[in-house]
Design a protein around this motif. Structure first.
Motif, PDB file in Angstrom:
ATOM      1  N   ILE A 189       0.834  -1.206   0.000  1.00  0.00           N
ATOM      2  CA  ILE A 189       0.000   0.000   0.000  1.00  0.00           C
ATOM      3  C   ILE A 189       0.870   1.259   0.000  1.00  0.00           C
ATOM      4  CG2 ILE A 189      -0.379   0.327   2.495  1.00  0.00           C
ATOM      5  CD1 ILE A 189      -3.357   0.865   1.730  1.00  0.00           C
ATOM      6  N   ASN A 190       2.001   1.226   0.696  1.00  0.00           N
ATOM      7  CA  ASN A 190       2.907   2.376   0.662  1.00  0.00           C
ATOM      8  C   ASN A 190       3.402   2.630  -0.758  1.00  0.00           C
ATOM      9  OD1 ASN A 190       2.762   3.078   3.350  1.00  0.00           O
ATOM     10  ND2 ASN A 190       4.576   1.922   3.928  1.00  0.00           N
ATOM     11  N   TYR A 191       3.842   1.575  -1.419  1.00  0.00           N
ATOM     12  CA  TYR A 191       4.362   1.717  -2.775  1.00  0.00           C
ATOM     13  C   TYR A 191       3.273   2.237  -3.720  1.00  0.00           C
ATOM     14  CZ  TYR A 191       6.737   0.687  -7.135  1.00  0.00           C
ATOM     15  OH  TYR A 191       7.314   0.805  -8.373  1.00  0.00           O
ATOM     16  N   GLU A 192       2.093   1.642  -3.644  1.00  0.00           N
ATOM     17  CA  GLU A 192       1.000   2.055  -4.527  1.00  0.00           C
ATOM     18  C   GLU A 192       0.565   3.492  -4.249  1.00  0.00           C
ATOM     19  OE1 GLU A 192      -1.963  -0.980  -3.982  1.00  0.00           O
ATOM     20  OE2 GLU A 192      -0.927  -2.383  -5.318  1.00  0.00           O
ATOM     21  N   ASN A 193       0.503   3.860  -2.978  1.00  0.00           N
ATOM     22  CA  ASN A 193       0.109   5.225  -2.645  1.00  0.00           C
ATOM     23  C   ASN A 193       1.127   6.241  -3.152  1.00  0.00           C
ATOM     24  OD1 ASN A 193      -2.377   4.781  -1.472  1.00  0.00           O
ATOM     25  ND2 ASN A 193      -1.545   4.513   0.576  1.00  0.00           N
ATOM     26  N   TRP A 194       2.419   5.917  -3.017  1.00  0.00           N
ATOM     27  CA  TRP A 194       3.433   6.848  -3.522  1.00  0.00           C
ATOM     28  C   TRP A 194       3.305   6.986  -5.036  1.00  0.00           C
ATOM     29  CZ3 TRP A 194       6.038  10.851  -2.369  1.00  0.00           C
ATOM     30  CH2 TRP A 194       7.044  11.302  -3.219  1.00  0.00           C
ATOM     31  N   GLN A 195       3.119   5.861  -5.720  1.00  0.00           N
ATOM     32  CA  GLN A 195       2.990   5.909  -7.176  1.00  0.00           C
ATOM     33  C   GLN A 195       1.775   6.729  -7.600  1.00  0.00           C
ATOM     34  OE1 GLN A 195       5.446   4.692  -9.181  1.00  0.00           O
ATOM     35  NE2 GLN A 195       6.395   4.309  -7.208  1.00  0.00           N
ATOM     36  N   ALA A 196       0.677   6.600  -6.883  1.00  0.00           N
ATOM     37  CA  ALA A 196      -0.570   7.270  -7.264  1.00  0.00           C
ATOM     38  C   ALA A 196      -0.634   8.730  -6.806  1.00  0.00           C
ATOM     39  CB  ALA A 196      -1.762   6.503  -6.699  1.00  0.00           C
ATOM     40  N   TYR A 197      -0.080   9.014  -5.628  1.00  0.00           N
ATOM     41  CA  TYR A 197      -0.304  10.335  -5.027  1.00  0.00           C
ATOM     42  C   TYR A 197       0.961  11.093  -4.656  1.00  0.00           C
ATOM     43  CZ  TYR A 197      -4.819   8.073  -4.532  1.00  0.00           C
ATOM     44  OH  TYR A 197      -5.984   7.400  -4.788  1.00  0.00           O
ATOM     45  N   GLY A 198       2.126  10.532  -4.917  1.00  0.00           N
ATOM     46  CA  GLY A 198       3.382  11.158  -4.523  1.00  0.00           C
ATOM     47  C   GLY A 198       3.529  12.585  -5.021  1.00  0.00           C
ATOM     48  N   GLU A 199       3.056  12.862  -6.221  1.00  0.00           N
ATOM     49  CA  GLU A 199       3.195  14.215  -6.777  1.00  0.00           C
ATOM     50  C   GLU A 199       2.433  15.254  -5.960  1.00  0.00           C
ATOM     51  OE1 GLU A 199      -0.227  14.124 -10.216  1.00  0.00           O
ATOM     52  OE2 GLU A 199       1.692  13.212 -10.654  1.00  0.00           O
ATOM     53  N   LEU A 200       1.440  14.810  -5.194  1.00  0.00           N
ATOM     54  CA  LEU A 200       0.680  15.757  -4.376  1.00  0.00           C
ATOM     55  C   LEU A 200       1.505  16.338  -3.234  1.00  0.00           C
ATOM     56  CD1 LEU A 200      -2.776  13.933  -4.175  1.00  0.00           C
ATOM     57  CD2 LEU A 200      -2.109  15.841  -5.667  1.00  0.00           C
ATOM     58  N   THR A 201       2.614  15.682  -2.885  1.00  0.00           N
ATOM     59  CA  THR A 201       3.467  16.211  -1.814  1.00  0.00           C
ATOM     60  C   THR A 201       4.122  17.521  -2.231  1.00  0.00           C
ATOM     61  OG1 THR A 201       5.384  14.912  -2.529  1.00  0.00           O
ATOM     62  CG2 THR A 201       3.931  13.914  -0.866  1.00  0.00           C
ATOM     63  N   GLN A 202       4.126  17.823  -3.517  1.00  0.00           N
ATOM     64  CA  GLN A 202       4.722  19.064  -4.026  1.00  0.00           C
ATOM     65  C   GLN A 202       3.740  20.235  -4.027  1.00  0.00           C
ATOM     66  OE1 GLN A 202       8.014  19.049  -4.995  1.00  0.00           O
ATOM     67  NE2 GLN A 202       8.036  16.923  -4.313  1.00  0.00           N
ATOM     68  N   THR A 203       2.467  19.975  -3.740  1.00  0.00           N
ATOM     69  CA  THR A 203       1.437  21.008  -3.907  1.00  0.00           C
ATOM     70  C   THR A 203       1.205  21.872  -2.676  1.00  0.00           C
ATOM     71  OG1 THR A 203      -0.380  19.588  -3.181  1.00  0.00           O
ATOM     72  CG2 THR A 203       0.216  19.510  -5.544  1.00  0.00           C
ATOM     73  N   GLY A 204       1.557  21.364  -1.503  1.00  0.00           N
ATOM     74  CA  GLY A 204       1.246  22.093  -0.274  1.00  0.00           C
ATOM     75  C   GLY A 204      -0.219  22.007   0.117  1.00  0.00           C
ATOM     76  N   LEU A 205      -0.979  21.179  -0.557  1.00  0.00           N
ATOM     77  CA  LEU A 205      -2.413  21.067  -0.296  1.00  0.00           C
ATOM     78  C   LEU A 205      -2.780  19.938   0.663  1.00  0.00           C
ATOM     79  CD1 LEU A 205      -3.709  21.622  -3.951  1.00  0.00           C
ATOM     80  CD2 LEU A 205      -3.653  23.287  -2.073  1.00  0.00           C
ATOM     81  N   LEU A 206      -1.811  19.109   1.020  1.00  0.00           N
ATOM     82  CA  LEU A 206      -2.086  17.970   1.901  1.00  0.00           C
ATOM     83  C   LEU A 206      -1.878  18.347   3.359  1.00  0.00           C
ATOM     84  CD1 LEU A 206      -0.223  15.137  -0.044  1.00  0.00           C
ATOM     85  CD2 LEU A 206      -2.664  15.662  -0.085  1.00  0.00           C
ATOM     86  N   GLY A 207      -2.614  17.686   4.232  1.00  0.00           N
ATOM     87  CA  GLY A 207      -2.361  17.835   5.654  1.00  0.00           C
ATOM     88  C   GLY A 207      -0.986  17.284   5.984  1.00  0.00           C
ATOM     89  N   ALA A 208      -0.425  17.752   7.063  1.00  0.00           N
ATOM     90  CA  ALA A 208       0.929  17.344   7.443  1.00  0.00           C
ATOM     91  C   ALA A 208       1.041  15.835   7.646  1.00  0.00           C
ATOM     92  CB  ALA A 208       1.373  18.079   8.700  1.00  0.00           C
ATOM     93  N   ASP A 209       0.012  15.213   8.244  1.00  0.00           N
ATOM     94  CA  ASP A 209       0.084  13.771   8.498  1.00  0.00           C
ATOM     95  C   ASP A 209       0.088  12.982   7.196  1.00  0.00           C
ATOM     96  OD1 ASP A 209      -2.626  14.447   8.034  1.00  0.00           O
ATOM     97  OD2 ASP A 209      -3.333  12.710   9.155  1.00  0.00           O
TER      98      ASP A 209
END
Length: 161
Positions: A24-44
């Motif tokens: 699940i970690n690998y799949e989540n990074w592949q699917a959503y990793g680019e969102l870490t660059q947006t500043g739109l995610l909660g810190a957790d």
């Protein structure tokens, strides 16, 4: 419910939980990793995604072998028994105010994630302790036996009312 129970052990259970986390970690990074660059995610969520980026293909390959082994072990067990019955959670669920620290409660999936990994249908029947606290009874069936699983859950619910 007039059912016969036997205690059994799944040797690969803990490894299946860990493998499920790796996948699940690998799949989540592949699917959503680019969102870490947006500043739109909660810190957790951002922190968990960044940690997921450390999951390697070698770890995923090892996790896939654990999946195959655990699935075979579970299939063999369910060839002998109609279903597995176990708690849904390893502890009482946290109060909503305490559940904000999601990392602290990752262990709550310890008894369900292995079946997510194997693909076996599972259902949680909500029950209460004698003190009125919420608990769940998890029922797991053979793969592709979803209808049977629902019928068994209904039977158990009717028997305990």
């Amino acid at each position: 419910a007039n059912l016969t129970a036997s205690a059994v052990t799944l040797e690969g259970f803990a490894a299946a939980f860990d493998a499920g986390m790796q996948i699940i970690n690998y799949e989540n990074w592949q699917a959503y990793g680019e969102l870490t660059q947006t500043g739109l995610l909660g810190a957790d969520v951002n922190g968990r995604l960044l940690k997921a980026a450390d999951t390697t293909l070698a770890q995923v390959k090892q996790a896939e072998q654990v999946r195959a082994d655990f699935t075979a072990e579970l299939d063999a067990l369910l060839a002998q028994y109609d279903a597995l019955i176990l708690p849904t959670l390893p502890q009482l669920p946290p109060k909503l105010a305490d559940a904000e620290n999601t990392v602290a409660f990752l262990n709550l999936t310890a008894l369900v994630r292995p079946f997510n990994l194997s693909g076996h249908p599972a259902i949680s029947v909500p029950l209460q302790t004698e003190q009125g606290q919420p608990v769940g009874l998890q029922i797991v069936a053979k793969r592709n036996a979803d209808e049977y699983l629902c019928a068994l859950a209904k039977y158990i619910v009717n028997a305990v009312q």
